[in-house]
Design a protein around this motif. Structure first.
Motif, PDB file in Angstrom:
ATOM      1  N   HIS A  87       0.836  -1.208   0.000  1.00  0.00           N
ATOM      2  CA  HIS A  87       0.000   0.000   0.000  1.00  0.00           C
ATOM      3  C   HIS A  87       0.869   1.256   0.000  1.00  0.00           C
ATOM      4  CE1 HIS A  87      -3.252   2.713   0.835  1.00  0.00           C
ATOM      5  NE2 HIS A  87      -4.112   1.708   0.824  1.00  0.00           N
ATOM      6  N   ASP A  88       0.720   2.079  -1.029  1.00  0.00           N
ATOM      7  CA  ASP A  88       1.559   3.264  -1.200  1.00  0.00           C
ATOM      8  C   ASP A  88       1.375   4.334  -0.131  1.00  0.00           C
ATOM      9  OD1 ASP A  88       2.738   2.213  -3.471  1.00  0.00           O
ATOM     10  OD2 ASP A  88       1.330   3.203  -4.836  1.00  0.00           O
ATOM     11  N   ASN A  89       0.218   4.416   0.490  1.00  0.00           N
ATOM     12  CA  ASN A  89      -0.032   5.459   1.489  1.00  0.00           C
ATOM     13  C   ASN A  89       0.375   5.055   2.903  1.00  0.00           C
ATOM     14  OD1 ASN A  89      -2.421   6.025  -0.696  1.00  0.00           O
ATOM     15  ND2 ASN A  89      -1.543   7.899   0.173  1.00  0.00           N
ATOM     16  N   ILE A  90       0.747   3.801   3.097  1.00  0.00           N
ATOM     17  CA  ILE A  90       1.221   3.361   4.406  1.00  0.00           C
ATOM     18  C   ILE A  90       2.739   3.486   4.394  1.00  0.00           C
ATOM     19  CG2 ILE A  90       1.354   1.476   6.065  1.00  0.00           C
ATOM     20  CD1 ILE A  90      -1.325   0.463   4.898  1.00  0.00           C
ATOM     21  N   PHE A  91       3.255   4.436   5.182  1.00  0.00           N
ATOM     22  CA  PHE A  91       4.672   4.770   5.165  1.00  0.00           C
ATOM     23  C   PHE A  91       5.479   3.919   6.140  1.00  0.00           C
ATOM     24  CE2 PHE A  91       3.183   7.960   2.546  1.00  0.00           C
ATOM     25  CZ  PHE A  91       4.193   8.779   2.091  1.00  0.00           C
ATOM     26  N   SER A  92       4.854   3.457   7.210  1.00  0.00           N
ATOM     27  CA  SER A  92       5.563   2.572   8.127  1.00  0.00           C
ATOM     28  C   SER A  92       4.564   1.664   8.822  1.00  0.00           C
ATOM     29  CB  SER A  92       6.394   3.353   9.153  1.00  0.00           C
ATOM     30  OG  SER A  92       5.564   4.042  10.049  1.00  0.00           O
ATOM     31  N   CYS A  93       5.074   0.532   9.273  1.00  0.00           N
ATOM     32  CA  CYS A  93       4.253  -0.447   9.992  1.00  0.00           C
ATOM     33  C   CYS A  93       5.135  -1.070  11.061  1.00  0.00           C
ATOM     34  CB  CYS A  93       3.740  -1.512   9.035  1.00  0.00           C
ATOM     35  SG  CYS A  93       2.851  -2.860   9.848  1.00  0.00           S
ATOM     36  N   GLU A  94       4.723  -0.921  12.295  1.00  0.00           N
ATOM     37  CA  GLU A  94       5.463  -1.479  13.430  1.00  0.00           C
ATOM     38  C   GLU A  94       4.620  -2.584  14.061  1.00  0.00           C
ATOM     39  OE1 GLU A  94       8.477  -0.276  13.809  1.00  0.00           O
ATOM     40  OE2 GLU A  94       8.200   1.467  12.526  1.00  0.00           O
ATOM     41  N   TYR A  95       5.256  -3.714  14.340  1.00  0.00           N
ATOM     42  CA  TYR A  95       4.604  -4.831  15.025  1.00  0.00           C
ATOM     43  C   TYR A  95       4.811  -4.613  16.515  1.00  0.00           C
ATOM     44  CZ  TYR A  95       3.373  -9.782  15.846  1.00  0.00           C
ATOM     45  OH  TYR A  95       2.786 -10.952  16.254  1.00  0.00           O
ATOM     46  N   LEU A  96       3.736  -4.646  17.304  1.00  0.00           N
ATOM     47  CA  LEU A  96       3.761  -4.194  18.692  1.00  0.00           C
ATOM     48  C   LEU A  96       3.407  -5.270  19.702  1.00  0.00           C
ATOM     49  CD1 LEU A  96       1.512  -1.020  18.172  1.00  0.00           C
ATOM     50  CD2 LEU A  96       4.003  -1.082  18.114  1.00  0.00           C
ATOM     51  N   THR A  97       3.734  -4.968  20.951  1.00  0.00           N
ATOM     52  CA  THR A  97       3.151  -5.685  22.083  1.00  0.00           C
ATOM     53  C   THR A  97       2.037  -4.790  22.613  1.00  0.00           C
ATOM     54  OG1 THR A  97       4.641  -4.652  23.671  1.00  0.00           O
ATOM     55  CG2 THR A  97       5.358  -6.740  22.700  1.00  0.00           C
ATOM     56  N   GLY A  98       1.176  -5.319  23.439  1.00  0.00           N
ATOM     57  CA  GLY A  98       0.134  -4.497  24.043  1.00  0.00           C
ATOM     58  C   GLY A  98      -1.240  -4.774  23.459  1.00  0.00           C
ATOM     59  N   ASP A  99      -2.122  -3.785  23.574  1.00  0.00           N
ATOM     60  CA  ASP A  99      -3.516  -3.951  23.169  1.00  0.00           C
ATOM     61  C   ASP A  99      -3.707  -4.108  21.664  1.00  0.00           C
ATOM     62  OD1 ASP A  99      -4.250  -3.742  25.824  1.00  0.00           O
ATOM     63  OD2 ASP A  99      -4.674  -1.591  25.692  1.00  0.00           O
ATOM     64  N   PHE A 100      -2.838  -3.484  20.874  1.00  0.00           N
ATOM     65  CA  PHE A 100      -2.932  -3.565  19.420  1.00  0.00           C
ATOM     66  C   PHE A 100      -1.692  -4.266  18.878  1.00  0.00           C
ATOM     67  CE2 PHE A 100      -6.004  -0.345  20.375  1.00  0.00           C
ATOM     68  CZ  PHE A 100      -6.981  -0.507  19.399  1.00  0.00           C
ATOM     69  N   ASP A 101      -1.845  -4.873  17.700  1.00  0.00           N
ATOM     70  CA  ASP A 101      -0.758  -5.643  17.094  1.00  0.00           C
ATOM     71  C   ASP A 101       0.168  -4.796  16.223  1.00  0.00           C
ATOM     72  OD1 ASP A 101      -1.632  -8.186  18.135  1.00  0.00           O
ATOM     73  OD2 ASP A 101      -3.272  -8.095  16.670  1.00  0.00           O
ATOM     74  N   PHE A 102      -0.372  -3.758  15.592  1.00  0.00           N
ATOM     75  CA  PHE A 102       0.403  -2.963  14.649  1.00  0.00           C
ATOM     76  C   PHE A 102       0.122  -1.479  14.832  1.00  0.00           C
ATOM     77  CE2 PHE A 102      -0.325  -7.021  12.591  1.00  0.00           C
ATOM     78  CZ  PHE A 102       0.936  -7.356  12.114  1.00  0.00           C
ATOM     79  N   MET A 103       1.118  -0.664  14.475  1.00  0.00           N
ATOM     80  CA  MET A 103       0.941   0.785  14.367  1.00  0.00           C
ATOM     81  C   MET A 103       1.334   1.167  12.949  1.00  0.00           C
ATOM     82  SD  MET A 103       0.166   3.755  15.724  1.00  0.00           S
ATOM     83  CE  MET A 103       0.318   3.668  17.506  1.00  0.00           C
ATOM     84  N   LEU A 104       0.393   1.741  12.209  1.00  0.00           N
ATOM     85  CA  LEU A 104       0.633   2.153  10.838  1.00  0.00           C
ATOM     86  C   LEU A 104       0.727   3.673  10.780  1.00  0.00           C
ATOM     87  CD1 LEU A 104      -2.113   0.041   9.008  1.00  0.00           C
ATOM     88  CD2 LEU A 104       0.200  -0.647   9.637  1.00  0.00           C
TER      89      LEU A 104
END
Length: 152
Positions: A87-104
């Motif tokens: 996806h061209d509009n997603i500039f970064s994706c971090e895999y996380l611990t905690g309540d959510f799995d990813f931060m885009l």
């Protein structure tokens, strides 16, 4: 890696286009030694590449949002990350611990386009929840960093 390598990396971090002669003057090392050290760091993978930093606002992508995403099961990880990478509009994706799995980090040109992207992401197989935050202002945005103790 020694202190001289870190000084070279700091020079390149600030401006990757500067010439070896400029770096040589800054760190008091011969031009040929600077070039040799840079080549070694490229060959070893310490320097992965060089890039240009674009002003997204001037290009029209002045709407920035951070989206937290949860998957209902880890089995959706591979398919989700493949879609994110494409996806061209997603500039970064971090895999996380905690309540959510990813931060885009999403950058786009309008609220309407952001809404389309939001709906696309929510429709990805396995996405169970999202939470979106609008970025009001970028305070700091470093591309890369060096361990502070080695450059002081």
């Amino acid at each position: 890696m020694d202190a001289i390598d870190y000084k070279i990396l700091e020079c390149l971090r600030i401006n990757a286009r500067q010439k070896a002669s400029s770096i040589s003057e800054q760190i008091n090392l011969s031009v040929s030694a600077v070039i040799e050290r840079i080549r070694k760091m490229e060959t070893s993978g310490i320097i992965e590449g060089y890039t240009v930093v674009l002003n997204q606002k001037q290009l029209g992508n002045d709407m920035v949002a951070l989206m937290e995403v949860s998957l209902e099961h880890p089995k959706y990880y591979d398919a989700f990350t493949a879609k994110v990478k494409a996806h061209d509009n997603i500039f970064s994706c971090e895999y996380l611990t905690g309540d959510f799995d990813f931060m885009l980090k999403i950058q786009t040109d309008s609220p309407e386009r952001l809404e389309q992207i939001h709906r696309q992401i929510k429709s990805f197989e396995g996405v169970s929840a999202t939470r979106t935050h609008f970025v009001l202002k970028n305070v700091k945005n470093e591309i890369t960093a060096l361990p502070q103790e080695v450059i002081e």
